[in-house]
Design a protein around this motif. Structure first.
Motif, PDB file in Angstrom:
ATOM      1  N   MET A  43       1.088  -1.056  -0.029  1.00 40.65           N
ATOM      2  CA  MET A  43       0.106  -0.300   0.235  1.00 40.65           C
ATOM      3  C   MET A  43       0.644   1.466  -0.249  1.00 40.65           C
ATOM      4  O   MET A  43       1.685   1.207   0.202  1.00 40.65           O
ATOM      5  CB  MET A  43      -0.674  -0.550   1.417  1.00 40.65           C
ATOM      6  N   HIS A  79      -0.806  18.255  17.090  1.00 45.95           N
ATOM      7  CA  HIS A  79      -1.080  16.712  16.863  1.00 45.95           C
ATOM      8  C   HIS A  79      -1.382  16.161  14.978  1.00 45.95           C
ATOM      9  O   HIS A  79      -1.679  15.115  14.784  1.00 45.95           O
ATOM     10  CB  HIS A  79      -2.601  16.614  17.834  1.00 45.95           C
ATOM     11  N   ALA A 130       0.625  16.587  13.169  1.00 47.38           N
ATOM     12  CA  ALA A 130       2.041  16.676  12.473  1.00 47.38           C
ATOM     13  C   ALA A 130       2.794  15.160  13.200  1.00 47.38           C
ATOM     14  O   ALA A 130       2.304  14.911  14.307  1.00 47.38           O
ATOM     15  CB  ALA A 130       3.046  18.153  12.489  1.00 47.38           C
ATOM     16  N   GLU A 131       3.463  14.640  12.684  1.00 49.41           N
ATOM     17  CA  GLU A 131       3.913  13.592  13.276  1.00 49.41           C
ATOM     18  C   GLU A 131       5.677  14.668  12.538  1.00 49.41           C
ATOM     19  O   GLU A 131       5.839  14.487  11.459  1.00 49.41           O
ATOM     20  CB  GLU A 131       4.102  12.150  12.203  1.00 49.41           C
ATOM     21  N   LEU A 160       8.378   4.576  11.039  1.00 53.93           N
ATOM     22  CA  LEU A 160       7.069   5.658  10.314  1.00 53.93           C
ATOM     23  C   LEU A 160       6.364   4.513   9.122  1.00 53.93           C
ATOM     24  O   LEU A 160       5.488   5.404   9.198  1.00 53.93           O
ATOM     25  CB  LEU A 160       7.708   6.794  10.642  1.00 53.93           C
ATOM     26  N   ILE A 183       4.555   1.902   9.098  1.00 53.26           N
ATOM     27  CA  ILE A 183       2.406   2.584   9.650  1.00 53.26           C
ATOM     28  C   ILE A 183       2.742   3.509   8.918  1.00 53.26           C
ATOM     29  O   ILE A 183       1.293   2.971   8.664  1.00 53.26           O
ATOM     30  CB  ILE A 183       3.655   2.653  11.128  1.00 53.26           C
ATOM     31  N   ASN A 194       1.035   1.296   5.741  1.00 54.94           N
ATOM     32  CA  ASN A 194       0.344   0.619   6.359  1.00 54.94           C
ATOM     33  C   ASN A 194      -2.088   1.199   6.692  1.00 54.94           C
ATOM     34  O   ASN A 194      -2.196   1.006   6.810  1.00 54.94           O
ATOM     35  CB  ASN A 194       0.216  -0.615   7.117  1.00 54.94           C
ATOM     36  N   ARG A 195      -1.099   2.669   6.256  1.00 61.11           N
ATOM     37  CA  ARG A 195      -2.151   3.798   6.644  1.00 61.11           C
ATOM     38  C   ARG A 195      -2.987   3.238   8.051  1.00 61.11           C
ATOM     39  O   ARG A 195      -3.651   3.589   8.400  1.00 61.11           O
ATOM     40  CB  ARG A 195      -3.201   3.227   6.260  1.00 61.11           C
ATOM     41  N   LEU A 196      -1.775   3.114   8.977  1.00 56.77           N
ATOM     42  CA  LEU A 196      -2.644   3.002  10.561  1.00 56.77           C
ATOM     43  C   LEU A 196      -1.994   4.478  11.185  1.00 56.77           C
ATOM     44  O   LEU A 196      -2.675   5.272  11.481  1.00 56.77           O
ATOM     45  CB  LEU A 196      -0.993   2.039  11.157  1.00 56.77           C
ATOM     46  N   ALA A 197      -1.033   4.936  10.300  1.00 57.37           N
ATOM     47  CA  ALA A 197      -0.722   6.314  11.083  1.00 57.37           C
ATOM     48  C   ALA A 197      -0.956   7.172   9.483  1.00 57.37           C
ATOM     49  O   ALA A 197      -0.454   6.904   8.715  1.00 57.37           O
ATOM     50  CB  ALA A 197       0.905   6.572  10.797  1.00 57.37           C
ATOM     51  N   TYR A 212       2.784   1.541  27.312  1.00 60.52           N
ATOM     52  CA  TYR A 212       2.997   0.792  25.988  1.00 60.52           C
ATOM     53  C   TYR A 212       2.731   1.918  24.739  1.00 60.52           C
ATOM     54  O   TYR A 212       2.119   2.557  24.185  1.00 60.52           O
ATOM     55  CB  TYR A 212       2.158  -0.128  25.135  1.00 60.52           C
ATOM     56  N   MET A 213       4.254   2.418  24.118  1.00 57.26           N
ATOM     57  CA  MET A 213       4.406   3.009  22.938  1.00 57.26           C
ATOM     58  C   MET A 213       3.777   4.941  23.636  1.00 57.26           C
ATOM     59  O   MET A 213       3.567   5.514  22.857  1.00 57.26           O
ATOM     60  CB  MET A 213       3.794   2.987  21.483  1.00 57.26           C
ATOM     61  N   PHE A 214       4.383   5.089  24.340  1.00 56.89           N
ATOM     62  CA  PHE A 214       3.087   6.101  25.279  1.00 56.89           C
ATOM     63  C   PHE A 214       4.201   7.257  26.242  1.00 56.89           C
ATOM     64  O   PHE A 214       4.842   6.354  26.878  1.00 56.89           O
ATOM     65  CB  PHE A 214       1.814   5.394  26.053  1.00 56.89           C
ATOM     66  N   GLY A 254       0.924   5.467  19.865  1.00 56.08           N
ATOM     67  CA  GLY A 254       2.540   5.750  19.247  1.00 56.08           C
ATOM     68  C   GLY A 254       1.842   6.911  17.981  1.00 56.08           C
ATOM     69  O   GLY A 254       0.568   7.678  18.538  1.00 56.08           O
ATOM     70  N   SER A 255       2.350   6.384  16.524  1.00 54.08           N
ATOM     71  CA  SER A 255       1.803   7.113  15.679  1.00 54.08           C
ATOM     72  C   SER A 255       0.027   6.988  15.436  1.00 54.08           C
ATOM     73  O   SER A 255       0.040   7.845  13.939  1.00 54.08           O
ATOM     74  CB  SER A 255       3.221   7.062  15.103  1.00 54.08           C
ATOM     75  N   VAL A 256       0.118   5.214  15.455  1.00 53.37           N
ATOM     76  CA  VAL A 256      -1.396   5.593  15.608  1.00 53.37           C
ATOM     77  C   VAL A 256      -2.583   6.539  16.417  1.00 53.37           C
ATOM     78  O   VAL A 256      -3.053   6.042  17.308  1.00 53.37           O
ATOM     79  CB  VAL A 256      -1.210   4.089  15.558  1.00 53.37           C
ATOM     80  N   LYS A 257      -2.967   7.250  15.987  1.00 52.03           N
ATOM     81  CA  LYS A 257      -4.134   7.846  16.640  1.00 52.03           C
ATOM     82  C   LYS A 257      -5.121   8.139  15.776  1.00 52.03           C
ATOM     83  O   LYS A 257      -5.504  10.029  15.467  1.00 52.03           O
ATOM     84  CB  LYS A 257      -3.283   9.176  17.132  1.00 52.03           C
ATOM     85  N   ARG A 265     -11.579   3.782   9.682  1.00 50.58           N
ATOM     86  CA  ARG A 265     -10.662   2.703   9.641  1.00 50.58           C
ATOM     87  C   ARG A 265     -10.881   2.631  11.295  1.00 50.58           C
ATOM     88  O   ARG A 265     -10.348   1.139  11.279  1.00 50.58           O
ATOM     89  CB  ARG A 265      -9.440   2.610   8.473  1.00 50.58           C
ATOM     90  N   LEU A 300      -8.102  -1.258  12.829  1.00 54.28           N
ATOM     91  CA  LEU A 300      -6.465  -1.082  12.752  1.00 54.28           C
ATOM     92  C   LEU A 300      -6.145  -0.809  14.681  1.00 54.28           C
ATOM     93  O   LEU A 300      -5.574  -1.500  15.006  1.00 54.28           O
ATOM     94  CB  LEU A 300      -5.871   0.261  12.565  1.00 54.28           C
ATOM     95  N   SER A 343      -2.684  -0.892  28.604  1.00 51.95           N
ATOM     96  CA  SER A 343      -1.748   0.034  29.177  1.00 51.95           C
ATOM     97  C   SER A 343      -1.808   1.465  29.333  1.00 51.95           C
ATOM     98  O   SER A 343      -1.507   2.284  29.990  1.00 51.95           O
ATOM     99  CB  SER A 343      -0.591  -0.421  28.500  1.00 51.95           C
ATOM    100  N   VAL A 344      -2.960   2.253  27.434  1.00 58.11           N
ATOM    101  CA  VAL A 344      -2.354   3.601  27.571  1.00 58.11           C
ATOM    102  C   VAL A 344      -4.175   3.310  27.690  1.00 58.11           C
ATOM    103  O   VAL A 344      -3.832   4.927  28.379  1.00 58.11           O
ATOM    104  CB  VAL A 344      -2.292   3.364  26.088  1.00 58.11           C
TER     105      VAL A 344
END
Lengths: 295, 167
Positions: free
Chosen positions: A1, A26, A28-29, A37, A40, A43-46, A156-158, B54-57, B85, B117, B128-129
């Motif tokens: 993708m 918010h 921007a990454e 990144l 991610i 995969n369009r997770l982000a 976690y990732m936070f 993370g960057s999934v927001k 999604r 997702l 956790s979050v």
């Protein structure tokens, strides 16, 4: 993708970058070495609306080894750390954690700041920096602050990093780690070079007499990766080691690591096994650190 | 189905806290990633909430219905959120118990059905979050109560509504 549409920014200074973050927040990454990144996003997770690429901000790269502290810029690559001989001499755990990240192509591009900000509890630097009690330096458009690595990782990732902040670098105090009496190690179990480790242990030991075969441990550091939702500092293991010889404390230290571990199961590693590994890798890492302290 | 739960101690009595928990403006200030909350009716609210791991927001359009409001003891909400999604549906309940020293012991519990997702992140990552975000919410709300920021209870329960998850 392919990633969703985004606007690409390439600042050339920290000020320009934080200015962009102040405006975009918010939406921007930050993009550092682009070893996580991009995947991610593909995969369009982000799906950030804006990407702020720090690749041209040269001021953020480099390692400075001073007598009292080590300073590492956030955009320093794993490869640069791996081959920083003066850093290896001063704080061996850092290059040792760098050289075990994925393969050479990832290490050529991936950065310290990217790994710290991603805050994967399996990541190497978060655990090494927690073990070494490093300070992280964060900056925003009109503010800057320093936060201990031990307080930065929240879940976690936070992390404690605000949407308008970026990590400029890491400093580590050298005072607890005199080169001639200190050994440190970063040992990890990995099922394949390109994967995240199953469990890792970063340890450091300072001894009273490096010439002795059984010196007294003056100070110990123990931290583990991927056995909790954050890099896991294990003060009970350190207490078990300090004030006596390695042999006197190593089993209690491993037990403390086992008690502290609260891992989530993964497809290839169930909870029980990861707990056992927390103890075993604490032992292995401490033995290596001890050899290095007394060589 | 993902379950979250936890508790929180407040120095303020339940009756005082209740006003904060049922004032949409206060909720908007304290809810993580929340820009604003619109009150749609006496027991319905809508909000835009951006939360992530993370960057999934993803940014969710959230609809909330208060299905039980037993002042000052128990509050139950049904909420659903949609983002591109991603979506979630949750039943969240909270009980307030007065402590001997006049403070409040808050127990909270939520069950959520998450799809899209973010679901792939799994219970441990989300839990956790979520724990952290809920604690932030309670701490921010406690700060507002400490400062004496005025709060007014504007929400009541929706008649004949029950808390259910579609699953």
């Amino acid at each position: 993708m392919k990633p969703a549409t985004f606007e690409y920014h390439r600042p050339s200074s920290v000020e320009e970058a934080t200015g962009l973050l102040a405006d975009l927040g918010h939406d921007a990454e930050l993009l550092a070495g682009n070893q996580s990144l991009g995947i991610i996003m593909a995969n369009r997770l982000a799906t950030p609306d804006h990407l702020v690429d720090l690749g041209q901000v040269e001021a953020l790269s480099g390692v400075t080894v001073r007598e009292d502290e080590v300073e590492i810029g956030a955009m320093t690559t794993h490869r640069d750390l791996e081959f920083a001989d003066d850093l290896r001499e001063a704080l061996e755990m850092v290059p040792e954690s760098a050289e075990q990240i994925a393969g050479p192509s990832v290490r050529n591009r991936g950065t310290v700041g990217g790994s710290v900000a991603e805050a994967d509890p399996a990541g190497n630097y978060p655990t090494a920096f927690v073990a070494l009690d490093a300070d992280l330096h964060l900056t925003a458009a009109d503010d800057e602050r320093t936060i201990p690595a031990r307080e930065f990782f929240i879940a976690y990732m936070f992390t404690d990093l605000g949407p308008d902040e970026l990590i400029t670098g890491v400093t580590i105090d050298r005072e607890p780690f005199p080169v001639d009496r200190t050994g440190m190690a970063f040992e990890e179990l990995k099922r394949g070079a390109q994967t995240f480790p199953t469990v890792s242990a970063g340890t450091a030991l300072r001894v009273d007499d490096p010439e002795s075969d059984n010196p007294t441990i003056e100070e110990a550091r123990v931290a583990l990766a991927n056995v909790s939702d954050v890099p896991l500092h294990v003060p009970d293991a350190e207490d078990a080691l300090e004030g006596d010889t390695l042999e006197a404390g190593i089993e209690a230290a491993a037990e403390a690591a086992i008690d502290a571990a609260d891992p989530s199961p993964e497809m290839h590693a169930d909870e029980e096994w990861k707990v056992e590994l927390a103890g075993e890798y604490t032992r292995r890492s401490l033995r290596t650190a001890h050899e290095r302290a007394t060589r | 189905m993902i379950e979250f739960s936890g508790d929180f101690e407040s120095d303020h009595p339940p009756d005082e806290l209740w006003n904060y928990f049922t004032d949409p403006e206060i909720l908007a200030q304290c809810a993580p990633g929340c820009d604003h909350i619109e009150q749609e009716s006496e027991s319905e609210m809508s909000a835009t909430v951006a939360v992530g791991v993370g960057s999934v927001k993803p940014t969710f359009d959230v609809d909330m219905v208060v299905v039980e409001a037993d002042r000052p003891n128990r509050l139950v909400m049904n909420a659903g959120g949609d983002a591109s999604r991603n979506s979630f549906e949750t039943v969240a309940e909270m009980t307030l118990e007065e402590r001997e020293d006049g403070g409040t012991h808050v127990d909270w519990h939520a069950e959520a059905a998450v799809s899209g997702l973010i679901a792939s992140l799994g219970q441990r990552a989300l839990g956790s979050v979520a724990d952290r975000l809920v604690n932030n919410f309670f701490e921010d709300l406690e700060d507002l109560a400490d400062e004496g920021v005025p709060a007014e209870s504007k929400i009541s329960e929706k008649p004949e509504a029950t808390a259910t998850l579609d699953e």
